[in-house]
Scaffold this motif. Sequence first.
Motif, PDB file in Angstrom:
ATOM      1  N   LEU A  39      64.550 103.496 127.213  1.00  0.00           N
ATOM      2  CA  LEU A  39      65.260 103.325 125.949  1.00  0.00           C
ATOM      3  C   LEU A  39      64.336 103.579 124.764  1.00  0.00           C
ATOM      4  O   LEU A  39      64.694 104.316 123.835  1.00  0.00           O
ATOM      5  N   ILE A  40      63.162 102.971 124.777  1.00  0.00           N
ATOM      6  CA  ILE A  40      62.246 103.122 123.643  1.00  0.00           C
ATOM      7  C   ILE A  40      61.750 104.562 123.540  1.00  0.00           C
ATOM      8  O   ILE A  40      61.565 105.084 122.432  1.00  0.00           O
ATOM      9  N   ALA A  41      61.572 105.227 124.675  1.00  0.00           N
ATOM     10  CA  ALA A  41      61.211 106.646 124.637  1.00  0.00           C
ATOM     11  C   ALA A  41      62.297 107.452 123.930  1.00  0.00           C
ATOM     12  O   ALA A  41      62.001 108.359 123.138  1.00  0.00           O
ATOM     13  N   HIS A  42      63.544 107.115 124.181  1.00  0.00           N
ATOM     14  CA  HIS A  42      64.662 107.769 123.503  1.00  0.00           C
ATOM     15  C   HIS A  42      64.599 107.517 121.996  1.00  0.00           C
ATOM     16  O   HIS A  42      64.793 108.440 121.191  1.00  0.00           O
ATOM     17  N   TRP A  43      64.376 106.266 121.611  1.00  0.00           N
ATOM     18  CA  TRP A  43      64.285 105.942 120.179  1.00  0.00           C
ATOM     19  C   TRP A  43      63.207 106.779 119.509  1.00  0.00           C
ATOM     20  O   TRP A  43      63.426 107.351 118.440  1.00  0.00           O
ATOM     21  N   MET A  44      62.042 106.830 120.137  1.00  0.00           N
ATOM     22  CA  MET A  44      60.914 107.525 119.526  1.00  0.00           C
ATOM     23  C   MET A  44      61.141 109.038 119.486  1.00  0.00           C
ATOM     24  O   MET A  44      60.764 109.707 118.528  1.00  0.00           O
ATOM     25  N   ALA A  45      61.763 109.571 120.508  1.00  0.00           N
ATOM     26  CA  ALA A  45      61.995 111.004 120.552  1.00  0.00           C
ATOM     27  C   ALA A  45      63.008 111.447 119.500  1.00  0.00           C
ATOM     28  O   ALA A  45      62.926 112.569 118.983  1.00  0.00           O
ATOM     29  N   TYR A  46      63.958 110.566 119.172  1.00  0.00           N
ATOM     30  CA  TYR A  46      65.007 110.935 118.216  1.00  0.00           C
ATOM     31  C   TYR A  46      64.847 110.258 116.860  1.00  0.00           C
ATOM     32  O   TYR A  46      65.747 110.316 116.034  1.00  0.00           O
ATOM     33  N   GLY A  47      63.697 109.642 116.623  1.00  0.00           N
ATOM     34  CA  GLY A  47      63.398 109.130 115.294  1.00  0.00           C
ATOM     35  C   GLY A  47      64.221 107.931 114.879  1.00  0.00           C
ATOM     36  O   GLY A  47      64.516 107.775 113.690  1.00  0.00           O
ATOM     37  N   PHE A  48      64.556 107.055 115.827  1.00  0.00           N
ATOM     38  CA  PHE A  48      65.358 105.870 115.517  1.00  0.00           C
ATOM     39  C   PHE A  48      64.466 104.642 115.359  1.00  0.00           C
ATOM     40  O   PHE A  48      63.620 104.373 116.220  1.00  0.00           O
ATOM     41  N   CYS A  49      64.664 103.920 114.273  1.00  0.00           N
ATOM     42  CA  CYS A  49      63.920 102.691 114.010  1.00  0.00           C
ATOM     43  C   CYS A  49      64.905 101.527 114.020  1.00  0.00           C
ATOM     44  O   CYS A  49      65.829 101.480 113.203  1.00  0.00           O
ATOM     45  N   HIS A  50      64.724 100.585 114.946  1.00  0.00           N
ATOM     46  CA  HIS A  50      65.661  99.469 115.102  1.00  0.00           C
ATOM     47  C   HIS A  50      65.555  98.465 113.969  1.00  0.00           C
ATOM     48  O   HIS A  50      66.559  98.018 113.425  1.00  0.00           O
ATOM     49  N   GLY A  51      64.350  98.066 113.640  1.00  0.00           N
ATOM     50  CA  GLY A  51      64.139  97.177 112.504  1.00  0.00           C
ATOM     51  C   GLY A  51      64.010  95.705 112.833  1.00  0.00           C
ATOM     52  O   GLY A  51      63.361  94.971 112.081  1.00  0.00           O
ATOM     53  N   VAL A  52      64.650  95.234 113.915  1.00  0.00           N
ATOM     54  CA  VAL A  52      64.571  93.803 114.258  1.00  0.00           C
ATOM     55  C   VAL A  52      64.459  93.653 115.772  1.00  0.00           C
ATOM     56  O   VAL A  52      65.380  93.172 116.426  1.00  0.00           O
ATOM     57  N   MET A  53      63.323  94.028 116.323  1.00  0.00           N
ATOM     58  CA  MET A  53      63.144  93.985 117.771  1.00  0.00           C
ATOM     59  C   MET A  53      62.724  92.603 118.254  1.00  0.00           C
ATOM     60  O   MET A  53      61.760  92.443 119.011  1.00  0.00           O
ATOM     61  N   ASN A  54      63.466  91.588 117.848  1.00  0.00           N
ATOM     62  CA  ASN A  54      63.253  90.247 118.384  1.00  0.00           C
ATOM     63  C   ASN A  54      63.740  90.206 119.824  1.00  0.00           C
ATOM     64  O   ASN A  54      64.590  91.010 120.230  1.00  0.00           O
ATOM     65  N   THR A  55      63.248  89.240 120.600  1.00  0.00           N
ATOM     66  CA  THR A  55      63.652  89.200 122.003  1.00  0.00           C
ATOM     67  C   THR A  55      65.129  88.859 122.170  1.00  0.00           C
ATOM     68  O   THR A  55      65.724  89.189 123.199  1.00  0.00           O
ATOM     69  N   ASP A  56      65.735  88.228 121.172  1.00  0.00           N
ATOM     70  CA  ASP A  56      67.174  87.952 121.269  1.00  0.00           C
ATOM     71  C   ASP A  56      68.000  89.194 120.956  1.00  0.00           C
ATOM     72  O   ASP A  56      69.228  89.163 121.111  1.00  0.00           O
ATOM     73  N   ASN A  57      67.353  90.289 120.555  1.00  0.00           N
ATOM     74  CA  ASN A  57      68.047  91.553 120.313  1.00  0.00           C
ATOM     75  C   ASN A  57      67.734  92.596 121.374  1.00  0.00           C
ATOM     76  O   ASN A  57      67.987  93.780 121.174  1.00  0.00           O
ATOM     77  N   MET A  58      67.183  92.151 122.506  1.00  0.00           N
ATOM     78  CA  MET A  58      66.822  93.062 123.592  1.00  0.00           C
ATOM     79  C   MET A  58      67.768  92.850 124.768  1.00  0.00           C
ATOM     80  O   MET A  58      67.855  91.764 125.339  1.00  0.00           O
ATOM     81  N   SER A  59      68.493  93.900 125.129  1.00  0.00           N
ATOM     82  CA  SER A  59      69.464  93.845 126.219  1.00  0.00           C
ATOM     83  C   SER A  59      68.792  94.050 127.569  1.00  0.00           C
ATOM     84  O   SER A  59      67.925  94.919 127.711  1.00  0.00           O
ATOM     85  N   ILE A  60      69.221  93.294 128.570  1.00  0.00           N
ATOM     86  CA  ILE A  60      68.694  93.490 129.916  1.00  0.00           C
ATOM     87  C   ILE A  60      69.116  94.836 130.488  1.00  0.00           C
ATOM     88  O   ILE A  60      68.508  95.334 131.433  1.00  0.00           O
ATOM     89  N   LEU A  61      70.169  95.433 129.928  1.00  0.00           N
ATOM     90  CA  LEU A  61      70.652  96.717 130.440  1.00  0.00           C
ATOM     91  C   LEU A  61      69.857  97.891 129.901  1.00  0.00           C
ATOM     92  O   LEU A  61      70.099  99.029 130.295  1.00  0.00           O
ATOM     93  N   GLY A  62      68.925  97.633 128.984  1.00  0.00           N
ATOM     94  CA  GLY A  62      68.191  98.722 128.373  1.00  0.00           C
ATOM     95  C   GLY A  62      69.057  99.513 127.417  1.00  0.00           C
ATOM     96  O   GLY A  62      68.919 100.738 127.299  1.00  0.00           O
ATOM     97  N   GLU A  63      69.940  98.819 126.713  1.00  0.00           N
ATOM     98  CA  GLU A  63      70.801  99.442 125.716  1.00  0.00           C
ATOM     99  C   GLU A  63      70.334  99.073 124.312  1.00  0.00           C
ATOM    100  O   GLU A  63      69.766  98.004 124.104  1.00  0.00           O
TER     101      GLU A  63
END
Length: 479
Positions: A232-256
């Motif tokens: 998932l993070i490789a996808h974000w970095m490859a397409y220039g996406f910045c999440h902004g709030v990568m707290n652990t309560d915002n992390m899905s177990i499904l990798g979404e």
Amino acid sequence: MTRSTPDSAPAFDSRYPRELPGTFERVMPTAITNPHWVCWNSALAEQLNLPIEPDDDALRALSGAGLFAGTDPIAEKYAGHQFGVWNPDLGDGRGLLLGEWSDADGRAWEFHLKGAGKTPFSRFGDGRAVLRSSIRELLASEAMHALGIPTTRALALIGSDEPVQRERMESAAMLTRVTPSHIRFGHFEWFAYSNQPDQVAALVEHCLTHHFPQCRNAAEFFNEVVERTARLIAHWMAYGFCHGVMNTDNMSILGETFDYGPYAFLDATIPDFICNHTDAQGRYAFHRQPEVAFWNLQCLAQALSSQVGSADLKAGLNRYADVYNQHFLTLMGERLGLTQLDERDQELISDWMHLLASERRDYHHSFRALADRDPQQWTELDDDFIDRAAFQRWRSALAERRLREDRNGVPLAQSRNPVSVLRTHLAQSVIEDAKKGSYASLKEYLSALQSPFERREQWHVWSETPPEDYQAAPLSCSS
């Protein structure tokens, strides 16, 4: 409180509250006033084989005034590390899990109503979502899905004239979010930190049964979460996406991609770009996302320590870097028209990123400009770069590299580099129209983002870069 149930409504199931007692609070939605349709995602509804039309019955159910048969609304309890600091007081503060719908293939999808009112976990919040942030999530989740990036989806958006106070007065909205599971890293953290190992075990078993049937035990489950997160993070970095709030309560177990708040896609290539105005230290800056994701996985590992041995947890974490690097290399190679990648191509990709960053070139147009031309036509781009010699050396290296492949790289690159891009200034223009009661631009932009690699004349505006004097301001968490 009695609620009407649409006669034509499909029957939902409620596995989460049935199988995991003591992990939630039952809460009825609080209806918004004078609801009206803003958007219905017919493509997603068709994919889900959902026998629901955007009619008055659905409007009542998805605005908090009614319930579909079989739904059992709950607010889930979890916790998490926010900006690296432990917070035990988290949970669904403005959203409710309604229930699960099974599609034609038997796959279950959870329906989550965002903006459904106060819950026991709202703390000082009002439990509402606003139209602005709901439009941003609708656009982002559909854009990400069309780019092939794992994400939750948005089925419906309901508007209202109910006033809601944020930085200024806004109008309430409800968004129906759909995903196979809303379980977060923070679910496991809460049960582990509150000394409830039985609940950790029950949650693991629930995940194995319904979401990871290919995994035989908790160790294999953790390995799979690590690998999905890395991809998932490789996808974000490859397409220039910045999440902004990568707290652990915002992390899905499904990798979404999960919980869209102050996100942004890059305009100019700025590696240390920060999109969240509360992130004063830049913890969640664009270039730090891979290491933050690993830190979050370490938190999940600690939460699973009662179920998985330390050696297995360490082995799982050790997989992260390799999976991330390989997936990032593959994605970036495809964006450059390459498929037969090896470690030697890392330098080619790194040089390209350095060149874009040093001149703050537009991230998306730079890739698409290459994709739209055969290598012998790349000379047309020389004058776009301040350091013409550096670009000439790089394009020559890529052209030579493309010759070593058996296939034509142009169709591949065009299928991996979007024409229509989700940009903050364009999203804001759509939001301004929506505030005036006009949703035409929203529907048009959404259509363009759902077919991002397709070029149409009427979608030209959605491929435009920001004005030269435009500088995207960091966004708030209410975004």
